[in-house]
Design an enzyme around this catalytic site. Sequence first.
Site, PDB file in Angstrom:
ATOM      1  N   LEU A 194       0.831  -1.208   0.000  1.00 29.10           N
ATOM      2  CA  LEU A 194       0.000   0.000   0.000  1.00 29.10           C
ATOM      3  C   LEU A 194       0.862   1.254   0.000  1.00 29.10           C
ATOM      4  O   LEU A 194       0.476   2.286  -0.509  1.00 29.10           O
ATOM      5  CB  LEU A 194      -0.883   0.029   1.246  1.00 29.10           C
ATOM      6  CG  LEU A 194      -2.059  -0.940   1.283  1.00 29.10           C
ATOM      7  CD1 LEU A 194      -2.721  -0.885   2.653  1.00 29.10           C
ATOM      8  CD2 LEU A 194      -3.061  -0.593   0.200  1.00 29.10           C
ATOM      9  N   GLN A 200       4.762   3.202   1.682  1.00 31.04           N
ATOM     10  CA  GLN A 200       5.955   3.210   2.514  1.00 31.04           C
ATOM     11  C   GLN A 200       5.676   4.146   3.668  1.00 31.04           C
ATOM     12  O   GLN A 200       5.324   5.301   3.442  1.00 31.04           O
ATOM     13  CB  GLN A 200       7.117   3.738   1.660  1.00 31.04           C
ATOM     14  CG  GLN A 200       8.458   3.626   2.277  1.00 31.04           C
ATOM     15  CD  GLN A 200       9.103   2.292   1.905  1.00 31.04           C
ATOM     16  OE1 GLN A 200       8.835   1.748   0.836  1.00 31.04           O
ATOM     17  NE2 GLN A 200       9.916   1.755   2.789  1.00 31.04           N
ATOM     18  N   GLY A 201       5.812   3.669   4.894  1.00 27.16           N
ATOM     19  CA  GLY A 201       5.549   4.544   6.030  1.00 27.16           C
ATOM     20  C   GLY A 201       6.817   4.855   6.772  1.00 27.16           C
ATOM     21  O   GLY A 201       7.892   4.497   6.326  1.00 27.16           O
ATOM     22  N   GLY A 202       6.681   5.536   7.910  1.00 29.88           N
ATOM     23  CA  GLY A 202       7.848   5.809   8.726  1.00 29.88           C
ATOM     24  C   GLY A 202       8.456   4.493   9.181  1.00 29.88           C
ATOM     25  O   GLY A 202       7.831   3.727   9.903  1.00 29.88           O
ATOM     26  N   PHE A 203       9.623   4.174   8.716  1.00 31.65           N
ATOM     27  CA  PHE A 203      10.386   2.985   9.102  1.00 31.65           C
ATOM     28  C   PHE A 203       9.744   1.663   8.712  1.00 31.65           C
ATOM     29  O   PHE A 203       9.993   0.645   9.336  1.00 31.65           O
ATOM     30  CB  PHE A 203      10.662   2.939  10.605  1.00 31.65           C
ATOM     31  CG  PHE A 203      11.223   4.204  11.119  1.00 31.65           C
ATOM     32  CD1 PHE A 203      12.236   4.837  10.429  1.00 31.65           C
ATOM     33  CD2 PHE A 203      10.732   4.787  12.272  1.00 31.65           C
ATOM     34  CE1 PHE A 203      12.764   6.013  10.893  1.00 31.65           C
ATOM     35  CE2 PHE A 203      11.253   5.969  12.733  1.00 31.65           C
ATOM     36  CZ  PHE A 203      12.265   6.584  12.047  1.00 31.65           C
ATOM     37  N   GLY A 204       8.891   1.640   7.725  1.00 32.21           N
ATOM     38  CA  GLY A 204       8.337   0.348   7.369  1.00 32.21           C
ATOM     39  C   GLY A 204       7.512   0.404   6.103  1.00 32.21           C
ATOM     40  O   GLY A 204       7.203   1.468   5.591  1.00 32.21           O
ATOM     41  N   VAL A 218       3.944  -0.774   4.267  1.00 30.69           N
ATOM     42  CA  VAL A 218       2.583  -1.136   4.650  1.00 30.69           C
ATOM     43  C   VAL A 218       1.949  -1.980   3.541  1.00 30.69           C
ATOM     44  O   VAL A 218       2.023  -1.623   2.363  1.00 30.69           O
ATOM     45  CB  VAL A 218       1.728   0.125   4.915  1.00 30.69           C
ATOM     46  CG1 VAL A 218       0.328  -0.268   5.379  1.00 30.69           C
ATOM     47  CG2 VAL A 218       2.400   1.000   5.955  1.00 30.69           C
ATOM     48  N   ASP A 232       5.088  13.927  11.188  1.00 26.58           N
ATOM     49  CA  ASP A 232       5.176  13.559   9.773  1.00 26.58           C
ATOM     50  C   ASP A 232       3.836  13.750   9.083  1.00 26.58           C
ATOM     51  O   ASP A 232       3.364  12.880   8.361  1.00 26.58           O
ATOM     52  CB  ASP A 232       5.653  12.106   9.668  1.00 26.58           C
ATOM     53  CG  ASP A 232       6.212  11.778   8.286  1.00 26.58           C
ATOM     54  OD1 ASP A 232       6.515  12.720   7.533  1.00 26.58           O
ATOM     55  OD2 ASP A 232       6.328  10.586   7.965  1.00 26.58           O
TER      56      ASP A 232
END
Length: 678
Positions: free
Chosen positions: A352, A354-358, A360, A487
Site C-alpha cells: 500500500l 511506505q511509512g515511517g520505518f516500514g 505497509v 510527519d
Amino acid sequence: MIICIFVILQFLAIPAAWAQAANEPKDFPFTQFDVSDYSSFHFRGSSIAHGALQVTPDSENLELTNKSGRITYKRPYRLWSSDIDDVVASFNTHFVINIFRNNEWEAGEGLAFVIAPDYEVPENSYGQWLGLTNDTTDGDTENKMVAIEFDTKKQDFDPDNDHIGLNINTIKSKKNVSLNGLGIDLAPHPDKVTNYSVWIQYDGKTKAMEVFMAATSGSTNVEKPVEPILNDTINLKDYVKEESYFGFSASTGNPDIQLNCVWQWNLEVEVLPVKKDRTWLKIVIGVGVPGIVLLGLICVMLGLIYKKKRKRAIDEESLVLGTLKSLPGIPREFRYKDLKKATNNFHESMKLGQGGFGVVYRGVLHEKDGGQHGASTASTTASTTEIAVKRFSRDNVKGQDDFFAELTIIHRLRHKHLVRLLGWSHEKGKLLLVYEFMPNGSLEKHLYDSSNPNTLHWSHRCKILTGVASALHYLHNEYDQKVVHRDLKASNILLDSHYNARLGDFGLARVLDNERNSYAELELGGVPGTMGYVAPECFHTGKATPESDVYGFGAVVLEVISGRSPGVRIHHEQQHYSLVDWVWMLHREGRIQEAVDKRLQNDYNFDEANRLLLLGLACSHPIDSERPQTPAIYQILSGTLPAPHVRPFKPVFTWPSMVSTFSTSDTTLFNITSSTSS
Ligand SMILES: *[C@@H]1O[C@H](CO)[C@@H](O)[C@H](O)[C@H]1NC(C)=O
Ligand SMILES: *[C@@H]1O[C@H](CO)[C@@H](O)[C@H](O)[C@H]1NC(C)=O
Ligand SMILES: *[C@@H]1O[C@H](CO)[C@@H](O)[C@H](O)[C@H]1NC(C)=O
Ligand SMILES: *[C@@H]1O[C@H](CO)[C@@H](O)[C@H](O)[C@H]1NC(C)=O
Ligand SMILES: *[C@@H]1O[C@H](CO)[C@@H](O)[C@H](O)[C@H]1NC(C)=O
C-alpha cells in the site's frame, strides 16, 4: 568506570575523529542555497530565501531598516598553529553576491566577507558597523576579526559609496579601493541588477591577500580576472584566532537600505600539518607494559559491558512484551503466519505504501472465529477482514525501538480521526503492526492519481481538513500526554468509505513529555519528513513541536485547496515559487481565489475557500509562536472564528527568532541538546 575509559580514549583523540566524521554538515561548494542547507551554517538575523543566503532580512520583511546579520559556516577552521612557528593556512574562496536596492532606496550600508572568532553578530552593529563591530567594540584588538568589506555608503573615513576595503578589528579600512573607476557598481540601479563574482586568495607563506571581482550575468561562471583589485600583505596569525569561522556579515541603515544576498559560495582552507602527538609517545614509553595491560583490561571491560547491555536489552524486550500482553485494552496479538498468509507472503502487489520505518501491505484475514484473543474487532464468525499490515524495516535493534515506540503511542490513542490499531505481532525478530484498512486510500492518491477521473469534491476537502484538525487537537491537547505526529502530509492522511480523514502512520510520532521529540535520536542524519511540510525551525533545532505539526497542517490545507503539492515548485509569471510563497503572493495581490484547484471548476464555496487559504498561510508563518494553535484552527474551520488576519508580505524567517519562540509550558523540552547543533 565508563567515564574513565572515555577520558582515556578521549586522550588518545580517537572519539573526536569519529565524532567529526559522523556529523559532517553538507560541504562546499554551495552553488545555490535552500532550506536543507540551514544545518550547514550559523544564522544570526539572517536566513535562506529565494535560493540565496540573505545576510540581512529579505524583501518580504517589512522591517529592513537598521538591521545587521551574519551567516557563518558551521565549523571553524584552523588557520595557524600555536606550536609550529610561522605556519599559516592558505585559503581560497569564491562567492557570488548581489546587493539589491529598489527605485526608492538609497543603498546602505554594506556587506562583508569575515573571518571571526565566533558566529555571533554584535548588538547594535547596524548602520555603518556592517554587522562587524559596534560603537563600543570597534577597533578593539580583542575582536580578532579580519574582513573584506563591500561598502555602499560613504562615511567620513571612506573614499565613496562604492568601495571595498580590508578591515582589521575595525570598520575603518586598513586599505581601501574605490570601485567607481573600475566599472563596478556594488548596488546598481534596480534595472541594472548585477551579480558580482568575488575571489579572495590568501597565501599563508607570502601572507599576500588578494581580492578579485567580476560582474557575472545569469548563473554562468566567469573567469577570475588576472589583476586583483585589492592586494595587501597581512599575517593572519597576528590578528585572528587559531580556530576561526568564515562567513558573511551585513547591515542596513536608516533610511538607506538594501538586500544583501549571497548566491554561491566555495571555500577551501589548507589543512595544516597536525602537530606531532608527543603525548601519545610519552604514554607508550612512560606507561609501557602497564599501559598495554590497562588497554587489555579496558577491552575486557568493554566486552563485559556490551554483553551485559545486550542481555539487558533482551530482558527488557521480554519484559516489555510481557507487560504489553497484560495491559488492559492492548489490541490482540496476531500470529506471524496468519499475517504472512493474509498479505500473500508480503507480496509486492499487496503493497500500500511506505511509512515511517516500514512498508505497509494490504491483507485479507480469513477467520473462522474472530475474537478468541479477547479482541473486540473481528468478532463475527467466519468473516473476512481487510487489514493494513506494517512491517518494520530497519535493522533489528532499531526496528525493535521503532516498533515499541509506535505501538506504545498508538495503542492508547482513541479518536475517530486516527487510524485504529487492531493488533501486533512480534515473532522471531519480525515486527508487525496491524491497522484497520482504509478503503479509500490516502489523500495524496485522491489529489494526484491521474487514473482517478473524479476530482475530490469540495465538501469532501473541507470534511477532510476538519477531521485532520480534530485529530491534531486531540494529540496536542486532549490526550493525557502531548503527542507530536512529526510527519503530517497528504500520504499519511487516509480516507474511510465516507471520506472521513484518519491520521495514520505514527512511525515518527513521539510523546512530548519523555523528551523524545528530537529528530536526532532517530539517527537518520538529519530531519526526516517531506520537503514543504517541515517547519523551518526544525532544521535548526532538530526537534518537532506542536507548532511544527501546525506548520505541516498549514501545508496540507494549502495543498488540499489548491491541489498542488508543497514539495513541487510553481512556475508562475516567469517566477518560481514554493506553494506557500505563491499563495502569499496571490493574497498580497488580492487574488487569492486564483489559488483554488482549477479542477473544481468553480464548484466551491468562495468564502470557505478564502478562509481556508488564509488559515493555511497563518499556519505557515515562519515564526512558530505566531502560528495559530489547534483550538483556534478548529474554530476557524468550523466558521465560529473569522479568517485569521494575514500580513500582505510573508514575514522573514530568522534564527534565532526575534519573538520568544517557545511557549512557557514547553520550555523544559528544549533543554536537551540535539547532536545536529554541535
Ligand atoms: C536607526 O538608527 C538610527 C541611529 O541609531 C536612529 O537615529 C534611528 O531612529 C533608527 N531608526 C529606526 C527605524 O530604528
Ligand atoms: C556591542 O556589542 C557587544 C557584544 O555584542 C555588547 O556587549 C555591547 O553592549 C555592544 N555595544 C553597544 C553600544 O551596543
Ligand atoms: C581611503 O580612501 C580615502 C579617500 O580616497 C583616502 O584618503 C584614505 O587614505 C584611504 N584610506 C586608506 C587606509 O587607504
Ligand atoms: C544572479 O544569480 C542568480 C543565481 O545564480 C540568478 O538566478 C540571477 O538571474 C542572477 N541575476 C543576474 C542579474 O544576473
Ligand atoms: C599589489 O599588486 C601590485 C601590482 O600587481 C604590485 O606591484 C604590488 O607589489 C602588490 N602589493 C602587494 C602588497 O602585494
